[in-house]
Design a protein around this motif. Structure first.
Motif, PDB file in Angstrom:
ATOM      1  N   PRO A 847       0.645  -1.185  -0.015  1.00 17.76           N
ATOM      2  CA  PRO A 847       0.069   0.435  -0.338  1.00 17.76           C
ATOM      3  C   PRO A 847       0.579   1.651   0.241  1.00 17.76           C
ATOM      4  N   TRP A 848       1.908   1.209   0.673  1.00 17.27           N
ATOM      5  CA  TRP A 848       2.919   2.335   0.656  1.00 17.27           C
ATOM      6  C   TRP A 848       3.469   3.055  -0.840  1.00 17.27           C
ATOM      7  N   LEU A 849       4.312   1.464  -1.139  1.00 18.76           N
ATOM      8  CA  LEU A 849       4.877   1.342  -2.783  1.00 18.76           C
ATOM      9  C   LEU A 849       3.328   2.214  -3.891  1.00 18.76           C
ATOM     10  N   VAL A 850       2.457   1.775  -3.336  1.00 17.80           N
ATOM     11  CA  VAL A 850       0.772   2.065  -4.620  1.00 17.80           C
ATOM     12  C   VAL A 850       1.002   4.107  -4.584  1.00 17.80           C
ATOM     13  N   GLU A 851       1.408   4.314  -3.423  1.00 21.19           N
ATOM     14  CA  GLU A 851       1.216   5.971  -2.932  1.00 21.19           C
ATOM     15  C   GLU A 851       1.989   5.934  -3.218  1.00 21.19           C
TER      16      GLU A 851
END
Length: 879
Positions: A847-851
């Motif tokens: 999820p942080w990589l997607v952000e």
């Protein structure tokens, strides 16, 4: 005999001729057919009368002498001055203790209905007669009328009674006729030893007695509304004046069938089908189907269907088939119960025969042959020659064997020579019962079933020795299968390597004669011998052991102490991995001293990082951890390191919160008015909740700085001191940083409140969902102190995207789809995890990589870290 006018109603003709035949038979005069004055049509009517008497059980047509056909019931029936059907009801009433009621009903059925229904006063008559209707039975309606008339006569004089009858639409002369006939019938009934009951009878008994004389007047409700199927295919409807005219009864009986505009049934009553068979046993037809062996009853049974004049009285009843076809019942019993063994008889010969058959079947499995055990026909002949012809079931066999075993106890035991045909050719050394590896002895079993997962040889591995068992030597299999194993390996080689090795069978013999089995890996030894014998060098990648059929690979069955199979497979390493959670759970149960609950401080000494299960050689380990219980902490034994790490971090944070003073008041005192106003709109709901969230995030950050959770009391004391010394300042810094984050979030909300163009609605919806996922109650702890700066940048990027989306909405829509595809893949990967399995770090990071990817796609000017959709997809797939 007098010449009388012929009746036009066939039923009346039939009944009257039946009465004449009954009287003549009782006088010993023979049959009416013997007299010459009868014409051919009359003779057919006579046969109908004879059939009626047979229906009533008055004569037995199978008796050749006409003068002896009259049954005892028929002799009693001949002495009653009434229609044979009605007389039969009275005699059955004697048996069912309701003769008094049946005399009244029989008399009523012998006369014209005393209830009048003038054409000009039909409504008034129907209203007056409605008092005597009984739901479900017109016959009981006669009894209601009879009782009413009796009470009326007791109250009124003769003249008044006559007037009351006329006023209530009752025919006085017919009533007197009814009463006279009922009295005469009682007297005649007593003359044939019928007991007139003094107490009222039950309605069911009355209807059963009525049914005995009206077996051919039974009706079964048909498919059409208000239509009944009668005897011999007749179809009739209940007369409109009956209390059953609008009912839905399934089975009824009627006193007579009258044909006018259609066939009507008059004077009806509801009956139960189970009443019919006992009364009509000499009339029903029985058919049998589906003869079969029933283990629970230890006998051969069939489905019986009973019909009366074509009506299904019993649709499907399970009955003993031995009384229907003894020969077939015996054959089925012998084959199913004794040959196939589908019988639970507790006799020594049953257990011994089963054991001897299992020996032969095990020999077939071991030698991989299907022609050793004799066929069922041989066993059938064995039982047929020894079991008497009258033994048709398990109960019969029990009774016979109780005496027979005293003289011949081995009579029913299979001789071993009978069960095996030909030479089995089994060598115990080539197919051993056990596999030895060092000090370990594993039981071996054999199965011959191509396509099955355990086809071939199976080593049974106790759970306790799974860790110490080495995966060496099993590739050689047992001696009996080695020639086939080597042949399959050689024929699986590429063609250019296989050509110099022909003939393969001869080469296999040479190799087996030269090598020492299990001294080294099979493929290594085989390659060495091929190079020595034929000069062919086979590279390791040329072998294809994965293409071997299942019976040429050793199978393993891991079992617990009770012999219950825990896992099966042909790879020991894979089985160890699959059973590791079970081993850890067993460890927790075996070492309850490690389990603690309800703790508020560190009081359990040193917590081991892992504990090995005794007897597994260290292959199976459990992982104790501190767990968060809400208001307290506890110690639990978990099944894998990842779960231990997560639980230990959460448990340590809870214990630090329980043992460290809260900095909440100190932090609130140092917040200015503007910060407090900004934090008031936080999704937490209150300033105190924001500070509590920041406290947890700061505690976790300090925990990581100190090197992670502690594992003994001294280390925890140092960790607590480190956290307590910096917690207040670190919490205040996070709260102030949260003010900036909330300001960035407010900027995004302000842009979302602006009207959106149709082509940019997708972007507004996506950013709204992004904002809800990032800024929620507890977002400080969820994001973590280290990512608060990134969180503020992600929010500024979202605002930047909303400002620029109108410039190229199509490109924005395509990139949004790319982001959503990654989010869907991540959710699917998390959902696919087994229940209770912690989320791996690789998936947690997604999820942080997607952000970061959103920043790279929608707001590159703000500076995104190096990330791509391809890299994220690979990380999800790898996890």
């Amino acid at each position: 005999f007098e010449a009388r006018p012929r009746y036009t109603d066939p039923e009346v003709q039939r009944t009257n001729l039946a009465s004449v035949i009954l009287q003549m038979a009782s006088l010993g005069l023979g049959e009416v057919e013997d007299f010459g004055f009868l014409d051919p049509p009359d003779r057919r009517q006579v046969r109908d009368g004879v059939n009626l008497l047979h229906e009533l059980g008055a004569i037995d047509p199978e008796v050749e002498d006409p003068r002896k056909r009259l049954t005892p019931l028929g002799r009693r029936l001949a002495r009653l001055p009434v229609d044979p059907r009605l007389g039969r009801m009275v005699l059955e009433g004697d048996r069912l203790a309701c003769a008094d009621e049946l005399c009244v009903i029989a008399a009523a059925l012998s006369i014209q209905d005393p209830r009048e229904r003038p054409a000009d006063q039909q409504a008034q008559a129907d209203q007056s007669h409605a008092r005597f209707k009984v739901e479900g039975s017109d016959f009981l309606g006669y009894l209601e009328l009879w009782r009413y008339l009796g009470e009326l006569q007791d109250e009124l004089s003769g003249n008044q009674f006559r007037k009351r009858c006329k006023a209530e639409f009752l025919h006085y002369l017919r009533i007197r006729e009814w009463q006279d006939l009922a009295g005469q019938l009682r007297g005649a009934a007593e003359g044939v030893e019928v007991r007139i009951n003094q107490s009222p009878a039950e309605p069911d008994a009355i209807h059963r007695a009525v049914l005995s004389g009206l077996l051919s007047h039974v009706g079964l409700r048909g498919a059409k509304a208000r239509e009944y199927e009668g005897a011999r295919g007749a179809r009739f409807a209940v007369f409109p004046g009956s209390s059953l005219a609008r009912g839905t009864a399934r089975w009824i009986v009627v006193s007579e069938l009258v044909e006018t505009s259609r066939l009507w049934g008059r004077t009806a009553a509801v009956i139960k089908p189970q009443w019919i068979e006992p009364l009509a046993g000499h009339l029903v037809k029985r058919t049998y189907s589906e003869p079969r062996w029933e283990p629970d009853r230890a006998s051969v049974v069939a489905t019986e269907r009973v019909t009366l004049y074509g009506l299904p009285v019993v649709a499907g009843r399970t009955v003993d088939y031995g009384r229907v076809d003894p020969a077939l019942a015996r054959a089925l019993f012998l084959r199913r119960a004794l040959v196939e063994g589908d019988w639970t008889g507790r006799h020594d010969f049953v257990a011994e025969n089963t054991r001897r058959l299992e020996e032969v079947e095990a020999l077939e499995q071991r030698t991989r042959r299907r022609d050793l055990r004799v066929g069922d026909d041989v066993l059938m002949d064995f039982w047929d020659a020894r079991i008497p012809p009258d033994v048709l079931s398990g109960q019969h066999l029990e009774r016979w064997w109780r005496e027979a075993r005293r003289t011949e106890p081995e009579l029913l035991t299979y001789p071993r020579a009978l069960l095996v045909r030909g030479d089995p050719g089994a060598d115990a050394r080539a197919r051993p019962d056990r596999w030895k590896q060092g000090d370990l002895l594993l039981e071996l079993s054999y199965r011959f079933e191509p396509g099955a997962a355990d086809d071939g040889v199976t080593a049974h591995v106790p759970l306790a020795v799974l860790g110490t068992l080495r995966p060496v030597g099993f590739d050689w299999l047992v001696p009996a299968l080695r020639p086939e194993l080597l042949t399959a390996l050689l024929r699986g080689l590429p063609k250019e390597l296989r050509k110099p090795l022909v003939p393969v069978p001869d080469l296999v013999e040479e190799v087996l004669a030269a090598v020492t089995p299990r001294s080294r890996p099979l493929l290594e030894a085989l390659a060495t011998e091929l190079e020595r014998l034929r000069g062919v060098r086979v590279p390791p990648e040329a072998w294809r052991p994965e293409e071997l059929p299942p019976h040429l690979r050793m199978s393993f069955s891991v079992e617990d102490e009770d012999g219950r199979v825990l896992a099966r497979g042909d790879g020991l390493d894979a089985l160890r991995e699959r059973l590791r959670p079970l081993l850890r759970a067993e460890l927790a149960a075996a070492a309850p001293e490690l389990e603690r609950t309800g703790l508020r401080r560190w009081e359990f000494g040193t917590l081991p990082r892992s504990v090995a299960l005794p007897g597994t050689g260290g292959a199976a380990q459990a992982h104790p951890a501190l767990v968060d219980e809400g208001e307290t902490v506890g110690v639990r034994v978990l099944d894998e390191p990842l779960a231990q790490r997560d639980a230990m971090r959460a448990g340590t944070l809870r214990l630090l919160a329980l043992t460290t003073p809260s900095p909440a008041r100190w932090v609130r005192d140092r917040l200015d008015l503007s910060a407090q106003v900004a934090l008031a709109v936080a999704p937490h709901g209150s300033l105190g909740a924001v500070v509590a969230d920041a406290t947890r995030a700061a505690t976790e950050e300090l925990l990581l700085e100190a090197g992670g959770p502690a594992w003994d009391d001294a280390a925890f004391a140092r960790l607590r001191a480190h956290v307590a010394g910096s917690l207040a300042e670190r919490t205040l810094a996070l709260v102030l940083h949260a003010v900036d984050v909330l300001a960035a979030a407010g900027a995004v909300r302000e842009r979302l409140e602006r009207p959106a163009r149709p082509e940019t609605i997708h972007a507004h919806d996506d950013v709204a969902a992004q904002l809800a996922g990032l800024i929620g109650s507890g977002f400080l702890g969820a994001v973590g102190a280290a990512r608060l700066g990134d969180l503020e940048r992600w929010l500024r990027a979202a605002a930047h995207r909303l400002d620029r989306v109108a410039q190229n909405p199509a490109l924005d829509r395509a990139r949004t789809a790319e982001v959503h595809a990654l989010e869907d893949a991540h959710r699917a990967a998390v959902a696919a995890l087994p229940p209770g399995r912690p989320v791996p770090d690789a998936l947690r990071e997604v999820p942080w990589l997607v952000e970061e990817l959103r920043v790279a796609l929608f707001a590159q000017a703000l500076g995104a870290r190096k990330v791509s959709a391809k890299r994220i997809a690979k990380q999800i797939a790898a996890a």
